[in-house]
Write a protein that holds these residues in place. Structure first.
Motif, PDB file in Angstrom:
ATOM      1  N   UNK A   1      -2.690  -0.730   2.513  1.00  0.00           N
ATOM      2  CA  UNK A   1      -2.092   0.385   1.784  1.00  0.00           C
ATOM      3  C   UNK A   1      -2.683   1.721   2.229  1.00  0.00           C
ATOM      4  N   UNK A   2      -3.991   1.756   2.453  1.00  0.00           N
ATOM      5  CA  UNK A   2      -4.632   3.001   2.890  1.00  0.00           C
ATOM      6  C   UNK A   2      -4.118   3.407   4.271  1.00  0.00           C
ATOM      7  N   UNK A   3      -3.945   2.438   5.138  1.00  0.00           N
ATOM      8  CA  UNK A   3      -3.461   2.731   6.490  1.00  0.00           C
ATOM      9  C   UNK A   3      -2.054   3.317   6.456  1.00  0.00           C
ATOM     10  N   UNK A   4      -1.192   2.742   5.634  1.00  0.00           N
ATOM     11  CA  UNK A   4       0.224   3.079   5.679  1.00  0.00           C
ATOM     12  C   UNK A   4       0.631   4.191   4.717  1.00  0.00           C
ATOM     13  N   UNK A   5      -0.234   4.553   3.769  1.00  0.00           N
ATOM     14  CA  UNK A   5       0.166   5.545   2.763  1.00  0.00           C
ATOM     15  C   UNK A   5       0.207   6.947   3.371  1.00  0.00           C
ATOM     16  N   UNK A   6       0.972   7.803   2.725  1.00  0.00           N
ATOM     17  CA  UNK A   6       1.085   9.184   3.200  1.00  0.00           C
ATOM     18  C   UNK A   6       0.622  10.190   2.151  1.00  0.00           C
TER      19      UNK A   6
END
Length: 263
Positions: A158-163
């Motif tokens: 989630x941290x990688x893909x969140x904006x």
């Protein structure tokens, strides 16, 4: 005539093995129940003799370590001599600690989640990121069949893909695992490859209702999986090892999904 030091497998420098590296400290043996029988015999001999012979060496080296072994295998299976050497079990099982599943200690879910969130926020330079209140409720309601490993991988992905700066339920795939996410007693079966199956509601006579406020939202798992894999690959510049780890998959499993989705 001078002597030359032999190196195995083309190695150009000596490397200390894991056991000797832990000398004077603690050696953690994870998933000890999955150790093949022939390696169990070798481990038993090493622990009994308290010395190990490094690869390429001619002399055994003594060591002194504290052994910490972990397994998710039930103790009844470990006591089956066809699966696990009982003499090794007796040597390892001096003090036994039983850690309940994450779903059985709900008070630990959010502290662990926030710990990993802080770690990955630093790692991926996304300081200030936080869990939304609704996501915290969902975390407490979810059964976490994969326990802490599942929580850890879910947070990292989630941290990688969140904006944005606040993680919401949309940044996770919890609803794909448990359609009744708001029901704490709902039972969820664990998927071995970290990709869960949605329960088939086609047998029910009541047609599915449109989710509130989600007229244009897509719930097709195949599309979600493809988009998630694509984002992870781009985030890691197509480094398969790093992308697979972030997705909670093996390299082989990631390659299969890439082939399936034409990525």
């Amino acid at each position: 005539m001078g002597t030359k030091k032999a190196h195995l497998l083309g190695a150009m420098e000596d490397r200390v093995g894991r056991i000797l590296a832990a000398n004077g400290g603690t050696l953690f043996l994870d998933e000890i129940g999955n150790l093949p029988m022939h390696l169990q015999a070798k481990l038993l001999a090493v622990l009994a003799q308290r010395e190990v012979t490094p690869v390429g060496a001619n002399k055994a080296t003594p060591f002194n370590v504290r052994i910490l072994a972990a397994t998710n295998m039930p103790l009844t299976q470990l006591r089956d001599e066809r699966r696990f050497r009982q003499d090794l079990l007796f040597r390892l099982n001096t003090v036994e600690l039983n850690l309940p599943a994450l779903r059985q200690r709900q008070e630990d879910i959010l502290p662990i989640a926030n710990m990993y969130l802080a770690d990955y926020a630093r790692k991926y330079a996304k300081d200030g990121i936080r869990l939304s209140p609704s996501l915290q409720d969902a975390f407490n309601a979810y059964s976490w069949p994969g326990n802490i490993r599942e929580l850890k991988h879910a947070i990292e992905r989630a941290v990688i893909l969140c904006s944005g700066e606040e993680l919401s339920l949309d940044d996770f795939q919890l609803q794909a695992v448990s359609p009744h996410i708001n029901t704490p007693s709902a039972h969820v079966a664990e998927a071995g490859n970290h990709t869960a199956d949605i329960m088939n509601d086609a047998a029910t006579s009541t047609p599915p209702q449109q989710p509130a406020g989600g007229a244009g939202e897509q719930f097709n798992l195949e599309d979600i999986e493809k988009q998630t894999i694509s984002k992870a690959l781009k985030a890691y510049r197509y480094n398969i090892s790093h992308a697979a780890k972030a997705l909670g998959l093996t390299r082989a499993a990631l390659y299969r999904r890439m082939e399936k989705h034409g990525l």
